[in-house]
Scaffold this active site. Structure first.
Site, mmCIF file in Angstrom:
data_model
loop_
_atom_site.group_PDB
_atom_site.id
_atom_site.type_symbol
_atom_site.label_atom_id
_atom_site.label_comp_id
_atom_site.label_asym_id
_atom_site.label_seq_id
_atom_site.Cartn_x
_atom_site.Cartn_y
_atom_site.Cartn_z
ATOM 1 C CB CYS A 175 -0.953 -0.002 1.194
ATOM 2 S SG CYS A 175 -0.144 -0.188 2.803
ATOM 3 C CG HIS A 209 -4.064 0.368 4.749
ATOM 4 N ND1 HIS A 209 -3.476 -0.440 3.790
ATOM 5 C CD2 HIS A 209 -5.139 0.940 4.136
ATOM 6 C CE1 HIS A 209 -4.165 -0.353 2.677
ATOM 7 N NE2 HIS A 209 -5.169 0.482 2.850
#
Length: 604
Positions: A233, A558
């Site tokens: 990510c 994240h």
């Protein structure tokens, strides 16, 4: 997931597991024949909601299809303790215990073998293309197969297939291969570029088919998700920011890159060019950036592996590799560019940071200018003391930010701290060229040259011998940013008593007069950004176009990003999922990397 791989795969590898996995790939993933595609279309629906889309996954332990987006496959995995599932669109294996897509050498080998078999089955359909009415494939599928064949069999075979394809799809109406489809061999994208000159027959076809794709405010071209390849990510959010950088987009989509590498397959700039083509092709399905990941691992080995990496570190590494791969083009070097490079990366991202060290005895100034790609800013709450605002700034509004009324730290506060004079102290004496001895001094950083794209890195991750933590202090940042107060020229003007007071600190009547005067001046600004009458310096205003955020802790988190598609349209990019966002969503986000684009460009 650990670097060694997923340990939960072993529970699946029982008797005949390879055959079971092959059947799933043959019937529900690659689907090489028309019959298998029909079977996939009929049977591949979510067993809980009946939907065909929403990223369907199949359980590897039993016959169950479930939505990944709506978490139906997650519920099945939790209730049945079936920890592995396969993505029916891309073939990736997902582990619900690791909460990530995984890599297993044996499974990957089976996936590649079955994919090649499917390609061979589809290649046989090429023979039937001479009779297009009997073909079960539509033109988009034909194009896709040919592009895949290019990877497997080389460009020359693809050219022959494309020549055949064009004669079939137009039913013999196009007599020769279009000139604009000119593929270069061994020199990267753009080496043999030539403009398209349509034939008389093609002009006639265009007249009978006048429908054109128009770019409207609701157009989604350029919006495309990216598959997470295992804790990637951090890479996906930076790719989204780079592909929505206006000048970088214009450079690659106009075929300006000419590869100077000995092996174009190793050139990261060539891969970025392909990425831009993928993003702006009009396809909506998520892209798999496996080539980009491989090249990053090859050229920036400290980022290799499936562990979570820092998005800021990836940005700097990517710019460095892109810069090095572009460096063959050294024409037009100019002294105003701090690191004397004229590649597209330095033209857009490189600025000049001026450091003035002033002797406290003779007040002599030593000045150095260093290039920078980003500006790292300290935050309140870190171990480094964050200086308070000066008393005279109470209630001021600069860059649309109120500093003291709400008590919220702003981006302007961070920039003020970054450019404030700093006393180096007795432990850091420098040798003064005027005094010819070691003296105490002060150091001040200012902007000598601003880049076209200014990237601000908010230092949220603190690493020290005693402390490792994430700083979650909220920092307010504006949609429009004026960098004039932080320029070296502004500092010189202040020292000479010529710097004008910001409009926001004047009385209301004076504000109106100044605003009217400013509007009259803006009407006389020439294309180079200088005022014709007064000869003032270029405009230093920036507009926000991308924000990278980090959710979670230092150990587990994240990355997501917000990107601006049009003037007031923002979208949130969460790996493969792209959703519309409001300006409030963007400005209320925590902020880790802020990307601003210059509103006015100066032509040198």
């Amino acid at each position: 997931m650990s670097p060694a791989g997923c340990s939960h795969v072993n529970s699946f590898k029982a008797d005949n597991w390879k055959q079971s996995l092959r059947v799933i790939y043959q019937c529900f993933v690659w689907s090489g024949t028309a019959e298998s595609r029909k079977r996939k279309a009929k049977s591949c629906i979510c067993h809980m909601c009946g939907a065909h889309l929403n990223r369907l996954h199949s359980c590897l332990y039993c016959v169950f299809f479930g939505c990944f987006t709506k978490k139906h496959i997650h519920e099945h995995a939790k209730s049945k303790r079936h920890n592995l599932a396969i993505d029916l669109l891309y073939g990736g294996i997902y582990c619900f215990m690791c909460q990530d897509y995984i890599y297993d050498k044996d499974m990957e080998q089976i996936a590649k073998e079955e994919q090649r078999k499917a390609w061979k089955l589809q290649a046989r359909a090429l023979e039937s293309w001479q009779h297009p009415h009997q073909s079960s494939l539509n033109p988009l599928q034909l194009d896709y197969i040919l592009l895949e064949y290019c990877d497997q069999n080389g460009t020359s075979r693809m050219l022959r297939q494309l020549q055949q394809l064009y004669s079939i799809r137009n039913f013999g109406q196009v007599e020769k291969f279009p000139k604009h489809l000119n593929f270069s061999h061994g020199k990267g994208v753009g080496e043999k570029y030539s403009t398209w000159e349509p034939t008389k027959r093609e002009l006639e076809l265009l007249r009978h088919n006048p429908k054109r794709r128009k770019i409207t405010t609701n157009c989604t071209i350029g919006l495309r998700g990216l598959i997470n390849l295992g804790n990637t990510c951090f890479m996906n959010c930076i790719v989204q920011a780079l592909t929505h950088t206006p000048l970088l987009r214009d450079f690659f989509l106009s075929d300006r890159h000419k590869c100077e590498m000995q092996s174009p397959n190793c050139c990261l700039v060539c891969e970025m060019s392909r990425l831009f083509q993928e993003f702006y092709s009009g396809y909506r399905s998520p892209h798999i950036p496996y080539r980009l990941l491989h090249l990053v691992w090859t050229h920036a080995r400290h980022l290799a592996g499936y562990e979570q990496q820092d998005a800021h570190e990836f940005l700097i590494a990517a710019l460095d590799v892109l810069h090095r791969h572009c460096k063959g083009d050294d024409n037009g070097k100019k002294a105003s560019n701090p690191n004397h490079c004229n590649c597209i990366i330095d033209q857009i991202f490189t600025g000049g940071l001026q450091s003035d060290v002033t002797c406290q005895v003779c007040h002599g100034v030593s000045t150095t200018i260093d290039p920078f790609w980003d500006i790292s800013l300290d935050l309140p709450g870190s171990s480094t003391p964050f200086w308070p605002l000066s008393p005279g700034s109470d209630g001021n509004v600069v860059n649309g930010e109120s500093h003291m009324s709400s008590g919220t730290t702003t981006l302007t506060d961070c920039l003020r701290r970054f450019t404030r004079p700093e006393h180096l102290g007795s432990s850091a004496k420098i040798k003064c060229s005027g005094c010819h001895s070691y003296q105490e001094s002060t150091k001040q950083l200012t902007m000598k040259k601003l880049p076209i794209v200014a990237c601000f890195h908010l230092k949220r991750f603190e690493h020290s011998a005693k402390l490792r933590r994430k700083i979650t202090t909220y920092v307010s940042f504006p949609l429009e940013l004026d960098m004039t107060p932080f320029m070296a020229s502004s500092k010189e003007s202040r020292m000479n008593g010529q710097y004008q007071q910001p409009v926001d600190s004047l009385s209301n009547d004076n504000k109106v007069l100044c605003e009217q005067h400013r509007l009259r001046e803006m009407q006389l600004v020439c294309m180079c950004g200088h005022d014709i009458i007064t000869g003032k310096q270029p405009n230093h205003k920036y507009s926000l176009f991308a924000v990278v955020n980090h959710q979670g802790t230092l150990e587990s988190g994240h990355y997501t990003s917000f990107i601006r598609q049009h003037k007031d349209q923002w979208f949130k990019c969460d790996d493969a999922i792209i959703t519309k966002a409001s300006i409030k969503d963007v400005l209320d986000s925590e902020g880790y990397l802020l990307f601003y684009h210059k509103q006015f460009l100066e032509y040198e």
